[in-house]
Design a protein around this motif. Structure first.
Motif: not given
Length: 194
Positions: A17, A45-46, A67-68, A70, A74, A96, A99
């Motif tokens: 990240s 995620n960035k 990641y809006k 998830i 994934e 992040k 899950s």
């Protein structure tokens, strides 16, 4: 004369990240002759993660994941991991939470590096907590990822002494140096058993 057969390296994915100093370090270790792994994929995620410059520099396939949602995120990641035949996932400053379902799918194949001597100081701001509580030692831990934050089985740890007049910044710098030594070692160690 017989040609020496090169060892087949395991495909590894690194999730980042931020600045990616552990990512860069893992890449450099992967290029050594006797290394057991090759970094085939980096996920962030960035889109502005500084670490992505290493992906470009070393020609590693990179993917920025939104990641809006998830579940969607994934699903994309799982497809990519399968396509790239990834054996192991290394989290390196990935901010992040994965899950429980994702972790279950890759049970025993996700590792993380954490800047404290786990089980002490899980989560964020570890160095500030170490200083505030006047600890004599700190360090870093490489552990397997399970569904509880920073609670998976410990693979390797490295301890450093807290010195008089230490600040959280000074501790962070020294711990990061140790992280760079510890992470590749832990990675090689578990690849033997995978």
């Amino acid at each position: 004369m017989q040609k020496s057969i090169g060892i087949k390296k395991a495909n590894v994915a690194v999730f980042i990240s931020g600045t990616g100093s552990n990512f860069k370090n893992l890449i450099q270790h992967s290029l050594k002759k006797n290394s057991k792994y090759k970094i085939s994929l980096v996920i962030s995620n960035k889109s502005k993660a500084k670490g992505l410059i290493y992906a470009k520099k070393y020609k590693i396939h990179k993917k920025v994941i939104n990641y809006k949602n998830i579940r969607n995120a994934e699903k994309i990641i799982i497809d990519l991991l399968k396509r790239k035949k990834i054996k192991l996932i290394c989290l390196a400053g990935f901010m992040k939470i994965l899950s429980a379902n994702f972790i279950k799918k890759f049970k025993g194949k996700i590792i993380n590096i954490h800047p404290s001597l786990l089980p002490k100081y899980k989560g964020l701001n570890t160095h500030q907590k170490v200083i505030k509580n006047r600890e004599k030692f700190s360090g870093c831990t490489v552990h397997f990822v399970n569904s509880k934050l920073d609670s998976g089985k410990i693979i390797l740890q490295k301890k450093i002494k807290i010195l008089k007049g230490d600040t959280s910044e000074k501790v962070a710098k020294r711990v990061l140096k140790e992280e760079h030594l510890l992470y590749p070692k832990a990675l090689e160690k578990i690849l033997i058993n995978l």
